[in-house]
Design a protein around this motif. Sequence first.
Motif, short mmCIF file in Angstrom:
data_model
loop_
_atom_site.label_atom_id
_atom_site.label_comp_id
_atom_site.label_asym_id
_atom_site.label_seq_id
_atom_site.Cartn_x
_atom_site.Cartn_y
_atom_site.Cartn_z
N PHE A 1 0.89 -1.02 -0.25
CA PHE A 1 -0.30 0.07 0.34
C PHE A 1 1.23 0.99 0.40
CE2 PHE A 1 -2.47 -3.30 1.65
CZ PHE A 1 -3.63 -3.12 0.79
N LYS A 2 1.35 1.16 -1.51
CA LYS A 2 2.87 2.32 -1.25
C LYS A 2 1.47 3.98 -1.21
CE LYS A 2 6.39 3.88 -3.88
NZ LYS A 2 7.19 4.20 -3.69
N GLY A 3 2.60 4.55 -0.18
CA GLY A 3 1.81 6.13 0.09
C GLY A 3 1.09 5.83 0.59
N GLN A 4 0.35 4.57 1.96
CA GLN A 4 -0.44 5.46 2.03
C GLN A 4 -0.19 5.50 4.25
OE1 GLN A 4 -4.11 3.85 2.69
NE2 GLN A 4 -3.50 4.81 0.27
N VAL A 5 0.10 6.67 4.06
CA VAL A 5 1.04 7.19 5.48
C VAL A 5 -0.13 6.53 6.46
CG1 VAL A 5 1.50 9.73 6.48
CG2 VAL A 5 1.60 9.00 3.91
N GLU A 6 -1.26 6.77 6.56
CA GLU A 6 -1.82 6.17 8.00
C GLU A 6 -0.96 5.14 8.50
OE1 GLU A 6 -6.12 4.75 9.97
OE2 GLU A 6 -5.60 4.02 8.19
N LEU A 7 -1.21 3.96 7.73
CA LEU A 7 -0.48 2.50 7.92
C LEU A 7 1.03 2.80 8.61
CD1 LEU A 7 -1.45 0.90 5.13
CD2 LEU A 7 -2.36 0.46 7.48
N SER A 8 1.34 3.68 8.31
CA SER A 8 3.03 3.94 8.80
C SER A 8 2.97 4.46 9.91
CB SER A 8 4.03 4.82 7.51
OG SER A 8 3.39 5.98 6.73
N ALA A 9 2.39 6.13 10.36
CA ALA A 9 1.98 6.58 11.61
C ALA A 9 1.72 5.19 12.78
CB ALA A 9 0.85 7.40 11.50
N ARG A 10 0.62 4.51 11.96
CA ARG A 10 0.14 3.76 13.27
C ARG A 10 1.18 3.01 13.86
NH1 ARG A 10 -4.73 3.17 14.91
NH2 ARG A 10 -5.78 4.09 13.12
N ILE A 11 1.64 2.38 12.82
CA ILE A 11 3.33 2.12 13.03
C ILE A 11 4.85 2.57 13.64
CG2 ILE A 11 5.74 0.51 12.53
CD1 ILE A 11 3.81 -0.22 9.77
N GLU A 12 4.88 3.99 13.97
CA GLU A 12 5.35 4.81 14.36
C GLU A 12 4.31 4.55 16.76
OE1 GLU A 12 7.70 4.59 13.90
OE2 GLU A 12 7.75 5.34 11.75
N ALA A 13 3.12 4.55 15.88
CA ALA A 13 2.24 4.79 17.12
C ALA A 13 2.33 3.53 18.54
CB ALA A 13 0.71 4.66 17.05
N LEU A 14 2.12 2.19 17.84
CA LEU A 14 2.88 1.37 18.17
C LEU A 14 4.25 1.19 19.37
CD1 LEU A 14 1.28 -1.74 18.88
CD2 LEU A 14 1.97 -2.56 17.24
N GLU A 15 4.93 1.24 18.71
CA GLU A 15 6.30 1.87 18.70
C GLU A 15 5.94 2.60 20.49
OE1 GLU A 15 9.69 1.02 18.79
OE2 GLU A 15 8.28 -1.09 17.58
N LEU A 16 5.42 3.61 19.91
CA LEU A 16 5.27 4.56 20.72
C LEU A 16 5.33 3.89 22.58
CD1 LEU A 16 4.19 8.04 19.46
CD2 LEU A 16 6.38 7.71 19.91
N ALA A 17 3.52 3.75 22.21
CA ALA A 17 3.25 2.17 23.28
C ALA A 17 4.17 1.87 23.79
CB ALA A 17 2.27 1.76 22.69
N PHE A 18 5.25 1.20 23.39
CA PHE A 18 6.42 0.36 23.71
C PHE A 18 7.35 1.71 24.32
CE2 PHE A 18 10.53 -1.70 23.05
CZ PHE A 18 10.45 -2.73 24.17
#
Lengths: 595, 468
Positions: free
Chosen positions: B249-266
């Motif tokens: 899903f190239k270009g789907q920024v929401e998906l990468s932001a969600r990856i970061e949010a999970l890391e932030l949770a950690f």
Amino acid sequence: MAEQLWSLQPLKRPEVPRATDGWALNPVDQFIARKLVNTGITPGKKAAPSALLRRVSFDVTGLPPSPNDVAAFCEAEDAVYGQLVDRLLASPHFGERWATHWLDIARFAESYGFEMDQPRPDAWRYRDFVIRAFNEDMPYDEFVRLQLAGDHLKRTNPDAWVATGFLVAGVENLIQTRKEFERDRYDKVDDMVSTVGTALLGLTIGCSRCHDHKYDPLSQRDYYHLAAAFGSTVSRVKEFERGNTRFKSFVATEAADGKIPMVVVTEPSSKNLPSVPARIHFLDRGDVKKKREAVSVRYPNVLIRNGAKPSRWSQGSSGQPEVPGRVALARWITDHQDGAGHLLARVIVNRVWHHYFGRGIVATPSDFGTRGDPPTHPELLDWLAGELIQNGWRLKPIHKLILTSATYRQGFQNAATDSRVVGYEELDPDNLLLWRRDPKRLDASAIRDNLLAVSGWLDSTPYGPGSLDQNHPRRSVYLTVKRSRLIPFLQSFDAPNALQGIGQRQVTITSLQGLTMLNSPFVDRAVQRLAKRLAGLDSAGDTRYVRDGFLIALGRLPSGVEERAALEFLSSGQAAARRDFCQMLVCLNEFIHIE
Amino acid sequence: MQGSLTRRSLLKSFGMGLGAVALESMLASVGDPRNPRESRLTHFPAKARSVIWIVLNGGPSQVDTWDYKPELQRRDGQMLADADPRTGFFETTGRLLASPFQFRQHGQSGTWVSEIFPYLSRHVDDMAFIHSCFTRSNNHSPALFEMNTGLSRMGFPCVGSWMAYGLGAQNANLPGFLVMTDAKGRGLPKNQAQNWGAGFLPGIYQGTRIQSNGSPIDNLSSSAGLTRDRQRRLLDMVNKLNGAHLERFKGQVELSARIEALELAFRMQMEAPEVLSIDQEPPHIRTLYGLNHPVAKQFGRQCLTARRMLEAGVRFIQIYSGGTGNAQSWDGHTDIAANHRQFALETDQGIAALLADLKQRGLLDSTLVVCCGEFGRTSDSQGSRGRDHNPNAFTAWFAGGGVRGGVHYGKTDPFGYRTMENPRHLHDLHATILHLCGIDHERLTYRFNGRDFRLTDVHGNVVKEILA
């Protein structure tokens, strides 16, 4: 200005264009294709069968497909897709899914709000009414009439009374002071008018409470004339009899003697409580201290057609007096010839579209006014609204039209694998023309239900009283909505707070969501059950375990790379690796998205 | 994400404009070089970077705290000539009730202070008092809404949410808006979580309540007892598969932001407990906040926690003194002396310590401290020794960044019953808070249901007279 607003114009019955051969599967596609072709974009390829199956299952029922479905569907997709859609639309889970959307719009909750937030223990019957109505495909105009005036229209039918739970679902302050009592009462009326406006007509009527707005098609006067229909409407817990059973429900009814009493006061005393006449007055600047003349029920001129007289909706049957204001309002709002029915139809087909594509033809589903977004495909919207009316206001045929379209069955078009996509992204960066399918995050209820379903924990008992326990294994629609004790899991994933009607949920990305998926007891329980479910299958070996895990949690088998990585994860020798593998699956983006 | 794919549309769905900073800083925190300088998007230079709002829940009496009225003391028991029986929630006697407390002047400013605030009396030259505040409601629940959102109805965003939306996060590992409620187990204030609700603003801007018992933030540690190593391993695997998913899903920024949010949770699991733990504070600080005082220690802990969160970069912190029931808050209907003595004893030392501690660390200049309740109380008595609600007059005080200390602004009548000079509504206090944080309250808007909403609705004037 306001009179020229597109949404107020009569429905057109547009010719279905012949824009494309081959790609289009039904008229919906011709409307979509025309704009794409004119823009120089070729409509998108079909989604992979497994992705489509998962998408349509969640969209229609809010639940994932079973592993058996996946296997069967992927073998013979084209042949069985139509049957699959029919089966899903006939499933009792369809009503549960779509009731969730309607209950958002209706700001439904089972408590009064404000400081004590007293429970409304019988309010869930309205939720069941909505689920049943969708499952039985009750004509939408009837669905609306019952919610506005079921108590009058079918006095002996308890279900019709229960439907009026819509009007009184909002907050209500049960601790009033004499000073505030009258203002509270106008707030309550405002809650009903505003909700009717946004939910049914897509008009922000509530904005006109205090003064006219240049940008609003309705005036302050229109507001008070509509409010007059609810002047004597009060909430009540009423007892009903059906056969040998008696039950209670939280419904709307008319206040006795044309007077609105001050409501229950728990302190300081309930002696000599005042009341006010039920008549609604025009209020200068919306201020109860600046009352002007009393007003009667009338309809906004911009929503009356063919010179119809208001008496058309208010007259009783021959020799009978005028019908109550809410009955007249219900007749007007569903009258697609002379009243507001054309707008009612546009708004609801747009809501259906919104939930399937993540964005409506009108991107502001509760605002069809001058400040809302204009439709991207106005003719398609009118065509669908016309189809709805022609089908006797039955919604399931509209669902089916959309679901069986090539537009709905499109896949994501990846710029990495298709060089044309870069150009399309230039032409239509926000995909307004629907040349591809963007991934969509599941909403809170679907995420929670997904966890229950894949772990085999789901209790699919339908209907009846709900529960406040977020660990209760029933579907989320059966969790009690108490305004001061909203379900944390659902809250975390943007469930609304049931204070105002919401046609479009927020989709936030927060670290608290991450904490929920990593650490919450609910997710842990689901993960443990999923691990047990997988172990119970014929999953003796790790390879089988991994494949079953992917199939159950994601509706597909792992790729070669994924399988190798997963096997390496399991072979670490850690005792808990299988459990952690299951949690890993539900923490994936893919688990909470459909493509 | 409503099917959109561009970064622009992602930011748009976060509320456009200023709110975008929240996401920016989230992205920035994971190695993105575009780390926004603080206050980048404020409308003018900010005096305060953070706000601590202490809510004396229940409605503290102005004439027994900060609005000394000698005339009231002299005419105890006499009839209040123009008493309006509709002022309070109950019925009042119409007879004036002198304050049961002694008042003395303190500081360079000569501020009159009630005896119940021996600690705070040392800080009056840092505090600016607005004596002419009013609300429209005389009932707790709507008045609390009014205090928090400007409107007495449910469903609107509170000031903390507007701040978080307007300014974004300073520390992406922590929520921007935290709330602490009564630490003595007396429940949440009326309206409960709605007091810190985001209304129609995106849900990320709602207040995160730190619980008084158990885990201060929900799900901050693994309920399954996973070790950090196990979690890390799990997340590495998640990231590997998410990365492959993202490729599709190239270009789907929401998906990468969600990856970061999970890391932030950690990461938040690491940082949040550290920030919330006050055990490493040295003895003299613990003593300063009254942590060894049997009555003052709970509120003192909250004040100390607030300072630690502030240092860690939380934007807006609200602390509620008092719980749900009337007698369990500053709601002195039956015995104003006993009620206010009790609640002042619980809070005086902690609040004063907070001011002193911020000052000695050089943080008071960049922090705004606000203190008030949802309304004031009547000058005539309810029963023989109580006071009823009074929406027509109460005192709020400000201290810290951009505030002129020792100022007294606005006036009530000689009995403290009504505002006489410069009446100020909560809208004005909200406008002032935003102003001190660099935000023009007329320009911080959010579109909802076809209308541009703002915290101050169509009202609000900055109280310039208390600005430094």
